[in-house]
Design a protein around this motif. Structure first.
Motif, short mmCIF file in Angstrom:
data_model
loop_
_atom_site.label_atom_id
_atom_site.label_comp_id
_atom_site.label_asym_id
_atom_site.label_seq_id
_atom_site.Cartn_x
_atom_site.Cartn_y
_atom_site.Cartn_z
N HIS A 11 -50.93 -121.35 -37.90
CA HIS A 11 -49.73 -121.96 -37.31
C HIS A 11 -49.09 -122.96 -38.28
CE1 HIS A 11 -47.10 -124.10 -34.59
NE2 HIS A 11 -47.80 -125.20 -34.77
N LEU A 25 -41.67 -121.43 -24.05
CA LEU A 25 -41.34 -120.54 -25.16
C LEU A 25 -40.37 -119.51 -24.59
CD1 LEU A 25 -44.46 -119.51 -27.28
CD2 LEU A 25 -42.26 -120.32 -28.11
N ALA A 53 -39.29 -112.80 -33.18
CA ALA A 53 -40.32 -113.28 -34.10
C ALA A 53 -41.54 -112.36 -34.07
CB ALA A 53 -40.75 -114.70 -33.71
N GLN A 104 -36.78 -116.11 -28.28
CA GLN A 104 -37.49 -116.54 -29.48
C GLN A 104 -38.67 -115.61 -29.76
OE1 GLN A 104 -39.21 -120.48 -29.26
NE2 GLN A 104 -40.13 -120.33 -31.28
N LEU A 105 -39.39 -115.24 -28.73
CA LEU A 105 -40.54 -114.35 -28.89
C LEU A 105 -40.11 -112.95 -29.32
CD1 LEU A 105 -42.48 -115.52 -25.72
CD2 LEU A 105 -43.14 -115.94 -28.10
N VAL A 146 -44.77 -117.08 -34.78
CA VAL A 146 -45.10 -117.84 -33.58
C VAL A 146 -46.56 -117.60 -33.26
CG1 VAL A 146 -44.68 -118.10 -31.09
CG2 VAL A 146 -42.76 -117.71 -32.65
N LEU A 203 -49.23 -118.15 -30.28
CA LEU A 203 -49.28 -118.42 -28.85
C LEU A 203 -50.70 -118.18 -28.36
CD1 LEU A 203 -48.13 -118.90 -26.00
CD2 LEU A 203 -47.38 -116.50 -26.01
N VAL A 258 -45.31 -112.50 -33.33
CA VAL A 258 -46.06 -113.42 -32.47
C VAL A 258 -47.55 -113.09 -32.56
CG1 VAL A 258 -46.32 -114.37 -30.15
CG2 VAL A 258 -44.08 -113.51 -30.89
#
Length: 170
Positions: free
Chosen positions: A85, A52, A60, A56-57, A93, A95, A62
């Motif tokens: 999800h 990841l 977004a 991207q994190l 996201v 995680l 998360v």
């Protein structure tokens, strides 16, 4: 000549040095993170061999969950995390960080339960960002580089589903 009172103060100050040093070390890995704490993402290596990306994190919202394959509360909560999800995957996201000691156990757990949300092993980065565990499961939501939500217990299904409110819609 040093008086007894002065000597005692001096000895007490020496005794405080290791305690102060230990406090400094704990602060680096510290207690669990709080709402408002910053998270400076780095790339996260995943259990499935993927990565990841920090970029991207960073852009977004998360949802981060700490779990373990042996945790009965996690086993009850994770199907709802999977549903979150599936419902918001493009806008949110999810995680999961496993605290299992053996990555193979965590991989097996993800496969047996057909979970497809991103999963990684908790390590130094996770501890730097979120501190030490205070319970299981633990859920955080990071948005805009800051923790905006935290829960340190098993959540009701409707509460997990409500985390979808953090999803970024395009």
């Amino acid at each position: 000549m040093i008086g007894i009172a002065s000597r005692r103060r001096f000895l007490r100050s020496l005794a405080a040095i290791p305690a102060a040093a230990a406090g400094t070390v704990r602060a680096a890995t510290g207690p669990a993170a709080r709402v408002g704490d910053a998270v400076a993402w780095r790339d996260v290596p995943l259990l499935d061999g993927g990565v990841l990306k920090a970029a991207q994190l960073a852009r977004a919202a998360v949802v981060v969950e700490f779990w373990a394959s042996w945790c009965p509360f996690c086993k009850r909560q994770n199907p709802h995390v999977q549903a979150l999800h599936e419902r918001h995957g493009g806008a949110l996201v999810v995680l999961g960080y496993s605290i299992d000691k053996d990555p193979a156990k965590a991989r097996e757990y993800m496969k047996e339960n057909a979970y497809t949300f991103a999963a990684a092993m908790a390590g130094t980065d996770a501890e730097r960002w979120f501190g030490r565990r205070e319970g299981l499961p633990e859920i955080y939501v990071v948005d805009g580089g800051r923790i905006v939500f935290r829960d340190l217990r098993e959540m009701f299904p409707e509460d997990v589903a409500a985390l979808g409110r953090y999803a970024h819609r395009s």
